[in-house]
Design a protein around this motif. Structure first.
Motif, PDB file in Angstrom:
ATOM      1  N   LEU A  37      32.649 -13.149 -24.755  1.00 59.72           N
ATOM      2  CA  LEU A  37      32.144 -14.180 -23.662  1.00 59.72           C
ATOM      3  C   LEU A  37      31.713 -13.235 -22.485  1.00 59.72           C
ATOM      4  N   VAL A  38      30.669 -13.348 -22.200  1.00 63.76           N
ATOM      5  CA  VAL A  38      30.059 -12.556 -20.923  1.00 63.76           C
ATOM      6  C   VAL A  38      29.861 -13.476 -19.534  1.00 63.76           C
ATOM      7  N   VAL A  39      30.752 -13.262 -18.410  1.00 63.50           N
ATOM      8  CA  VAL A  39      30.692 -13.945 -17.417  1.00 63.50           C
ATOM      9  C   VAL A  39      30.228 -13.355 -16.213  1.00 63.50           C
ATOM     10  N   ASP A  40      29.132 -13.716 -15.458  1.00 62.12           N
ATOM     11  CA  ASP A  40      28.426 -12.979 -14.417  1.00 62.12           C
ATOM     12  C   ASP A  40      27.535 -14.054 -13.785  1.00 62.12           C
ATOM     13  N   ASP A  41      27.661 -14.092 -12.447  1.00 61.11           N
ATOM     14  CA  ASP A  41      26.629 -14.755 -11.926  1.00 61.11           C
ATOM     15  C   ASP A  41      25.421 -14.378 -11.637  1.00 61.11           C
ATOM     16  N   SER A  42      24.952 -13.064 -12.128  1.00 53.58           N
ATOM     17  CA  SER A  42      23.575 -12.675 -12.243  1.00 53.58           C
ATOM     18  C   SER A  42      23.185 -12.678 -13.702  1.00 53.58           C
ATOM     19  N   MET A  43      22.292 -13.604 -13.795  1.00 49.26           N
ATOM     20  CA  MET A  43      21.356 -13.800 -14.761  1.00 49.26           C
ATOM     21  C   MET A  43      20.872 -12.495 -15.599  1.00 49.26           C
ATOM     22  N   ALA A  44      20.341 -11.486 -14.577  1.00 48.36           N
ATOM     23  CA  ALA A  44      19.843 -10.460 -15.341  1.00 48.36           C
ATOM     24  C   ALA A  44      21.002  -9.622 -16.058  1.00 48.36           C
TER      25      ALA A  44
END
Length: 201
Positions: free
Chosen positions: A26-33
């Motif tokens: 699971l990858v969690v980041d507010d940056s879509m890039a």
């Protein structure tokens, strides 16, 4: 510069691709890039990847989805990576999840805070692909060992219950045999020895 530095590009196949198991990340980041770059690299290495744009979205996903490894940014709006890690550890999960924090923080106090929240490891941004791969291999090893430990505990618990059942069954059998001894008043047809009274005269 790309969110992931490519000073080294490991070409060796992932254990995820070389075994029957597909490790779930699971990858969690507010940056879509950042999510797209990480997710694309993980998929090429053979991982089953799920993405979330916030910690809240990730917790909603974890309500029904199982994951083996979490890679989360530290600084996110709403709920930080540290707060998300604490919430992740509080979930009712049977299996262990390996948690990696992405951060530009390197101070000892920040590292201690991350470890106290339940994080297993850290990756400094921008992420180096070789370091990422090393963290994933470590995560696979830890999760695999935990799964093996759970399996062995289940086997031991099952064996212990079997022993208890056999022991109680033996006690019941002994009790039944004891009531069936000749002369026992509890068994139909048993002979009861009456005391002999001598008659005089």
């Amino acid at each position: 510069m790309s969110p992931i530095e490519r000073r080294s590009s490991p070409r060796a196949p992932s254990r995820a691709a070389s075994t029957d198991r597909r490790w779930r990340v699971l990858v969690v980041d507010d940056s879509m890039a950042q999510r797209r770059v990480l997710g694309g690299l993980l998929k090429r290495w053979g991982y089953d990847v799920t993405e979330a744009g916030s910690a809240i979205e990730a917790l909603d996903l974890l309500a029904w989805a199982e994951v083996d490894i979490v890679i989360s940014d530290w600084i996110m709006p709403g709920m930080s990576g540290v707060e998300f890690c604490r919430a992740f550890r509080a979930l009712d999960r049977r299996s262990y999840g390996y948690f990696v924090l992405l951060t530009s923080k390197s101070a000892k106090d920040d590292v201690a805070l991350g470890l106290d929240s339940g994080a297993d490891d850290f990756l400094t941004k921008p992420v180096n692909s070789g370091e990422l791969r090393a963290r994933l291999v470590a995560g696979e090893r830890i999760v695999g060992m935990q799964a093996e430990l759970h399996e062995k505990n289940d086997l031991l618990t099952g064996a212990f219950l079997d022993i208890l059942r056999d022991t109680f069954a033996n006690f019941e059998l002994r009790g039944a045999l004891a009531t069936q001894r000749p002369g026992s008043p509890n068994v139909p047809g048993a002979t009861i020895n009456q005391p002999t009274i001598a008659s005089y005269g």
